[in-house]
Design a protein around this motif. Structure first.
Motif, PDB file in Angstrom:
ATOM      1  N   LEU A   1       0.856  -1.186   0.000  1.00 31.45           N
ATOM      2  CA  LEU A   1       0.000   0.000   0.000  1.00 31.45           C
ATOM      3  C   LEU A   1       0.892   1.235   0.000  1.00 31.45           C
ATOM      4  N   ASN A   2       0.443   2.263  -0.693  1.00 38.12           N
ATOM      5  CA  ASN A   2       1.244   3.491  -0.789  1.00 38.12           C
ATOM      6  C   ASN A   2       1.177   4.264   0.534  1.00 38.12           C
ATOM      7  N   PRO A   3       2.308   4.452   1.217  1.00 32.33           N
ATOM      8  CA  PRO A   3       2.266   5.168   2.500  1.00 32.33           C
ATOM      9  C   PRO A   3       2.222   6.684   2.323  1.00 32.33           C
ATOM     10  N   PHE A   4       2.533   7.158   1.134  1.00 31.78           N
ATOM     11  CA  PHE A   4       2.595   8.603   0.830  1.00 31.78           C
ATOM     12  C   PHE A   4       3.513   9.352   1.790  1.00 31.78           C
ATOM     13  N   LYS A   5       4.432   8.662   2.396  1.00 30.52           N
ATOM     14  CA  LYS A   5       5.460   9.324   3.214  1.00 30.52           C
ATOM     15  C   LYS A   5       6.642   8.368   3.328  1.00 30.52           C
ATOM     16  N   ASP A   6       7.757   8.905   3.736  1.00 25.55           N
ATOM     17  CA  ASP A   6       8.943   8.073   3.872  1.00 25.55           C
ATOM     18  C   ASP A   6       8.869   7.326   5.201  1.00 25.55           C
TER      19      ASP A   6
ATOM     20  N   GLY B   1      -1.170  -2.357 -10.551  1.00 22.59           N
ATOM     21  CA  GLY B   1      -1.981  -1.536  -9.653  1.00 22.59           C
ATOM     22  C   GLY B   1      -2.423  -0.285 -10.364  1.00 22.59           C
ATOM     23  N   GLU B   2      -3.336   0.438  -9.750  1.00 22.26           N
ATOM     24  CA  GLU B   2      -3.837   1.633 -10.425  1.00 22.26           C
ATOM     25  C   GLU B   2      -2.825   2.773 -10.343  1.00 22.26           C
ATOM     26  N   SER B   3      -3.085   3.790 -11.115  1.00 18.07           N
ATOM     27  CA  SER B   3      -2.140   4.904 -11.178  1.00 18.07           C
ATOM     28  C   SER B   3      -1.996   5.575  -9.811  1.00 18.07           C
ATOM     29  N   GLY B   4      -0.749   5.767  -9.395  1.00 17.19           N
ATOM     30  CA  GLY B   4      -0.488   6.431  -8.119  1.00 17.19           C
ATOM     31  C   GLY B   4      -0.418   5.476  -6.945  1.00 17.19           C
ATOM     32  N   SER B   5      -0.580   4.175  -7.204  1.00 16.98           N
ATOM     33  CA  SER B   5      -0.588   3.224  -6.081  1.00 16.98           C
ATOM     34  C   SER B   5       0.829   2.931  -5.586  1.00 16.98           C
ATOM     35  N   GLY B   6       1.833   3.305  -6.333  1.00 18.74           N
ATOM     36  CA  GLY B   6       3.201   3.118  -5.862  1.00 18.74           C
ATOM     37  C   GLY B   6       3.979   2.057  -6.619  1.00 18.74           C
ATOM     38  N   LYS B   7       3.571   1.745  -7.846  1.00 17.56           N
ATOM     39  CA  LYS B   7       4.252   0.690  -8.610  1.00 17.56           C
ATOM     40  C   LYS B   7       5.711   1.043  -8.874  1.00 17.56           C
ATOM     41  N   THR B   8       5.909   2.266  -9.369  1.00 19.78           N
ATOM     42  CA  THR B   8       7.271   2.641  -9.765  1.00 19.78           C
ATOM     43  C   THR B   8       8.179   2.709  -8.541  1.00 19.78           C
ATOM     44  N   GLU B   9       7.660   3.251  -7.439  1.00 15.81           N
ATOM     45  CA  GLU B   9       8.467   3.310  -6.213  1.00 15.81           C
ATOM     46  C   GLU B   9       8.826   1.906  -5.768  1.00 15.81           C
ATOM     47  N   THR B  10       7.853   1.010  -5.852  1.00 16.07           N
ATOM     48  CA  THR B  10       8.082  -0.375  -5.437  1.00 16.07           C
ATOM     49  C   THR B  10       9.119  -1.036  -6.352  1.00 16.07           C
TER      50      THR B  10
ATOM     51  N   ARG C   1      -3.801  12.247 -10.924  1.00 16.05           N
ATOM     52  CA  ARG C   1      -3.687  11.274  -9.831  1.00 16.05           C
ATOM     53  C   ARG C   1      -2.307  11.188  -9.220  1.00 16.05           C
ATOM     54  N   ASN C   2      -1.317  11.605  -9.987  1.00 18.69           N
ATOM     55  CA  ASN C   2       0.043  11.360  -9.541  1.00 18.69           C
ATOM     56  C   ASN C   2       0.969  12.434 -10.131  1.00 18.69           C
ATOM     57  N   ASN C   3       1.704  13.130  -9.257  1.00 19.55           N
ATOM     58  CA  ASN C   3       2.592  14.198  -9.735  1.00 19.55           C
ATOM     59  C   ASN C   3       3.765  13.679 -10.552  1.00 19.55           C
ATOM     60  N   ASN C   4       4.043  12.396 -10.402  1.00 23.69           N
ATOM     61  CA  ASN C   4       5.181  11.823 -11.115  1.00 23.69           C
ATOM     62  C   ASN C   4       4.758  10.505 -11.756  1.00 23.69           C
ATOM     63  N   SER C   5       3.758  10.593 -12.605  1.00 21.72           N
ATOM     64  CA  SER C   5       3.180   9.379 -13.175  1.00 21.72           C
ATOM     65  C   SER C   5       3.994   8.887 -14.370  1.00 21.72           C
ATOM     66  N   SER C   6       4.313   7.602 -14.368  1.00 16.47           N
ATOM     67  CA  SER C   6       5.042   7.022 -15.518  1.00 16.47           C
ATOM     68  C   SER C   6       4.053   6.907 -16.662  1.00 16.47           C
ATOM     69  N   ARG C   7       4.384   7.506 -17.771  1.00 17.45           N
ATOM     70  CA  ARG C   7       3.484   7.447 -18.924  1.00 17.45           C
ATOM     71  C   ARG C   7       4.011   6.447 -19.951  1.00 17.45           C
TER      72      ARG C   7
ATOM     73  N   TYR D   1       2.095   1.304 -16.546  1.00 16.80           N
ATOM     74  CA  TYR D   1       1.156   2.196 -15.882  1.00 16.80           C
ATOM     75  C   TYR D   1      -0.252   1.631 -15.914  1.00 16.80           C
ATOM     76  N   GLY D   2      -1.020   2.033 -14.856  1.00 18.26           N
ATOM     77  CA  GLY D   2      -2.283   1.344 -14.587  1.00 18.26           C
ATOM     78  C   GLY D   2      -3.432   1.712 -15.515  1.00 18.26           C
ATOM     79  N   PHE D   3      -4.579   1.112 -15.217  1.00 17.70           N
ATOM     80  CA  PHE D   3      -5.801   1.358 -15.984  1.00 17.70           C
ATOM     81  C   PHE D   3      -6.087   2.851 -16.071  1.00 17.70           C
TER      82      PHE D   3
HETATM   83  N1  LIG Z   1       6.867   2.929  -0.767  1.00 19.30           N
HETATM   84  C1  LIG Z   1       6.664   4.250  -0.826  1.00 19.30           C
HETATM   85  N2  LIG Z   1       7.197   5.045   0.119  1.00 19.30           N
HETATM   86  C2  LIG Z   1       6.997   6.384   0.092  1.00 19.30           C
HETATM   87  N3  LIG Z   1       6.253   7.027  -0.840  1.00 19.30           N
HETATM   88  C3  LIG Z   1       5.693   6.294  -1.816  1.00 19.30           C
HETATM   89  C4  LIG Z   1       5.866   4.858  -1.861  1.00 19.30           C
HETATM   90  N4  LIG Z   1       5.190   4.410  -2.925  1.00 19.30           N
HETATM   91  C5  LIG Z   1       4.644   5.495  -3.516  1.00 19.30           C
HETATM   92  N5  LIG Z   1       4.938   6.623  -2.863  1.00 19.30           N
HETATM   93  C6  LIG Z   1       4.487   8.018  -3.197  1.00 19.30           C
HETATM   94  O1  LIG Z   1       3.416   7.938  -4.121  1.00 19.30           O
HETATM   95  C7  LIG Z   1       3.738   8.574  -5.358  1.00 19.30           C
HETATM   96  C8  LIG Z   1       3.195   7.768  -6.525  1.00 19.30           C
HETATM   97  O2  LIG Z   1       3.892   6.548  -6.596  1.00 19.30           O
HETATM   98  P1  LIG Z   1       4.295   5.900  -7.989  1.00 19.30           P
HETATM   99  O3  LIG Z   1       4.721   6.938  -8.946  1.00 19.30           O
HETATM  100  O4  LIG Z   1       5.241   4.792  -7.705  1.00 19.30           O
HETATM  101  O5  LIG Z   1       2.869   5.330  -8.452  1.00 19.30           O
HETATM  102  P2  LIG Z   1       2.573   4.432  -9.741  1.00 19.30           P
HETATM  103  O6  LIG Z   1       1.670   3.329  -9.312  1.00 19.30           O
HETATM  104  O7  LIG Z   1       3.828   4.019 -10.406  1.00 19.30           O
HETATM  105  O8  LIG Z   1       1.746   5.461 -10.604  1.00 19.30           O
HETATM  106  P3  LIG Z   1       1.623   5.555 -12.194  1.00 19.30           P
HETATM  107  O9  LIG Z   1       0.921   4.331 -12.671  1.00 19.30           O
HETATM  108  O10 LIG Z   1       0.796   6.780 -12.371  1.00 19.30           O
HETATM  109  O11 LIG Z   1       2.993   5.698 -12.735  1.00 19.30           O
HETATM  110  C9  LIG Z   1       5.276   8.681  -5.356  1.00 19.30           C
HETATM  111  O12 LIG Z   1       5.714   9.790  -6.080  1.00 19.30           O
HETATM  112  C10 LIG Z   1       5.601   8.821  -3.870  1.00 19.30           C
HETATM  113  O13 LIG Z   1       5.420  10.154  -3.449  1.00 19.30           O
END
Ligand SMILES: Nc1ncnc2c1ncn2[C@@H]1O[C@H](COP(=O)(O)OP(=O)(O)OP(=O)(O)O)[C@@H](O)[C@H]1O
Length: 597
Positions: free
Chosen positions: A228-233, A279-288, A328-334, A554-556
């Protein structure tokens, strides 16, 4: 978001294998008109869900409904056993629907006579279920009018309605079909969802929410990791954490565990592995994906930070050119990416390859409100030196039509000007020389100027390009004459056997032509960059055939107006979801077969 590690063939990318296998089976499916079979999965070491182990051996499947029930009948177990059986039995029931009453029984199970040689088969009866839940004051979930689930206990029933006493003291009336059994307190916050006795929607959501509120973002669903995306470090990544994890000082669920399993299986079984992130956009796939890659770099980097740093720099380039701010996401992978990390027979990283797919080209020329184009455009405008600006005749973001068509040109917490020199450093790291860097920036500026080119229609309905600074700048940056550019934008050449005929375009066709050129330049630039990155990853490295691939697409997505791009993206996501469903449910089915044997 879901992660899973699965082995595939040695020689080819595991994703290719998976997709091929799906394709082959789909072809067969068409012929037979039957559901496609599952792709190959590990034959052994399937982790059996512990919840299954709690089922008594004498459970049988009765009738066509495949309801599992104890063979020995009512009252043979104590209350705790009943509850345990209850949990094991009812995990597949969806709700307390009205069915049949048997007033004589103490338990929720009702005996049915059976013609099969095993004698008696037992089936759950729903009215008795409810009586049992009322009597034992067991908790249930009830759906509220706005869709949310509330925990409570059933007080009484009348026809199709039940009175539920909620945990806040209120008593409400709910139709039976909106009531689901809740798990006992002892199962609250289990790390593996498969341990839940009742695997219904509110129970799963409640469990995830409870763990999330305690800072536990990782959960398991059998072999799948749910992050799950914690949205914080949360301070659960980084080198210190990696070494603590490797020394087993920390052993809580983590993406590291998935990377560990993939790495160990690759080494031990000599089978290539894939980590699929969905996962859906912004769920944290790229971070993971980054965290998994960081761990693989630590496992296979031989103690050196060089490979980790290289991945970091490559990531910076891909994010600048392939990521954008969306609603949905300030840094969305397109774009989607498959990162193949290659290992030597000793388990050391000996190279990597990045394959990209489905770059969202339309974003270059068309933006929704609140969204931005690719980060690189804003970085270039904000961060380039005055010399570079002069060479490219570069202006501020606000002067480019492609960038100002949405109301959003900046991102909170992101400094475009500061990110530009870092990007240039990353381009240096992957050995893109200064001349090539200049060409990259020229192409980007050409795209921006191209977007400013406008057209006019004369009295005879002929279309003309407005000959202004946009045309001269674009032509100069592209290395052609203004006239050549204007002709290319306004007319279409048709080659016949003997002649070449020039046909004038309509206004709409000319605008489409202009945008198509911009998209084509950007997509070609992106592909070229990925090629350069791969070249730099290859330098001095030998491919051994052993690899771990990480898939992050990137998600649906659904917009008000959806194009072929959305069709592609959603189709790719459907296939991944299908793989996940097959993988998980096939595993469940195998365990069922195992229990029944
Ligand atoms: N494990 C994590 N720890 C801290 N912050 C996170 C984590 N995962 C996600 N985030 C936060 O959520 C934001 C969105 O995550 P991320 O870009 O990985 O989503 P995504 O599923 O890849 O989205 P998209 O499909 O739009 O590319 C990140 O920029 C970061 O701020």
């Amino acid at each position: 978001m879901v992660l899973s590690a699965s082995p595939c063939s040695l020689a080819r990318s595991s994703l290719e294998e998976m997709l091929d296998s799906l394709r082959r089976r789909d072809e067969e499916e068409e012929k037979k008109d039957s559901p496609p079979a599952l792709p190959a999965r590990p034959a052994s070491r399937a982790r059996l869900p512990p919840a299954r182990r709690s089922l008594p051996n004498n459970f049988r499947v009765g009738g066509s409904q495949r309801v599992i029930a104890p063979e020995n009948g009512v009252g043979t177990n104590g209350e705790s056993d009943l509850k345990e059986n209850d949990l094991g039995q009812k995990r597949r029931r969806n709700c307390f629907e009205r069915k049949r009453m048997n007033k004589d029984v103490e338990s929720p199970y009702v005996a049915l006579s059976s013609s099969d040689s095993s004698g008696m088969v037992w089936e759950l009866d729903d009215d008795d279920n409810i009586s049992y839940f009322i009597k034992k004051k067991l908790r249930v979930w009830c759906r509220q009018p706005r869709g949310q689930w509330e925990l409570g206990t059933i007080q009484s029933t009348s026809g199709e309605e039940a009175s539920i006493s909620l945990s806040n003291g209120n008593v409400i009336k709910v139709v039976r079909s909106e009531i689901l059994p809740a798990n006992p307190g002892v199962l609250e916050g289990v790390d593996d969802l498969i341990k839940l006795g009742y695997l219904n929607e509110p129970s799963v959501l409640h469990n995830l929410k409870l763990r999330y509120s305690q800072g536990m973002i990782y959960n398991k669903a059998g072999p799948i990791l749910i992050a799950l995306n914690p949205f914080k470090d949360l301070q659960t990544n980084g080198n210190d954490y990696v070494s603590a994890y490797r020394q087993r000082i920390i052993d809580s669920l983590h993406v590291y565990a998935v990377a560990d399993v993939a790495y160990n299986k690759m080494i031990r079984d000599e089978v290539n592995q894939s980590i699929i992130i969905s996962g859906e956009s912004g769920s944290g796939k790229t971070e993971t994906a980054k965290i998994a890659l960081q761990h693989l770099a630590a496992l296979g980097g031989g103690g050196s930070c060089a490979i980790e740093n290289e991945f970091l720099q490559i990531n910076r380039i891909l994010e600048a050119f392939g990521n954008a701010k969306t609603s949905r996401n300030n840094n969305s992978s397109r774009f989607g990416k498959l990162i193949e990390v290659h290992f030597s027979s000793m388990g050391k990283i000996c190279g990597a390859k990045i394959k990209t797919l489905l770059l969202e080209k339309s974003r270059v020329v068309q933006l929704a409100n609140g969204e931005r184009s690719y980060h690189i455009f804003y970085q270039l405008c904000a961060g380039s030196s005055s010399d570079l600006k002069e060479r490219l005749n570069l202006r501020a973001v606000s002067e480019y039509k492609y960038l100002v068509q949405s109301d959003c040109t900046s991102i909170d917490d992101a400094d475009d000007a500061k990110n530009f020199p870092q990007l240039k450093k990353a381009l240096d790291t992957v050995q893109i020389c200064k001349e090539d860097q200049e060409m990259i920036f020229k192409m980007l500026a050409a795209i921006l100027w191209l977007g400013n080119i406008s057209f006019q229609v004369d009295s005879e309905n002929h279309i003309e390009v407005v000959d202004d600074e946009a045309v001269t700048s674009t032509a100069q940056l592209m290395g052609c004459s203004s006239q050549e550019l204007m002709t290319a934008l306004c007319s279409h050449k048709i080659q016949s056997d003997e002649d070449t005929i020039a046909k004038n375009l309509t206004l709409r066709q000319a605008i489409e032509r202009r945008d198509a050129i911009a998209k084509f330049i950007y997509a070609s630039l992106f592909d070229w960059l990925v090629e350069q990155v791969n070249k730099s990853l290859e330098v001095g490295k030998q491919y051994t055939g052993k690899s771990i691939s990480i898939l992050d697409i990137y998600g649906f997505q659904t917009f008000q107006k959806n194009s072929f791009e959305q069709f592609y993206i959603n189709y790719a996501n459907e296939r991944i979801q299908q793989h996940f469903n097959r993988h998980l449910f096939k595993l469940e089915q195998e365990v069922s077969n195992y229990v029944m044997c």
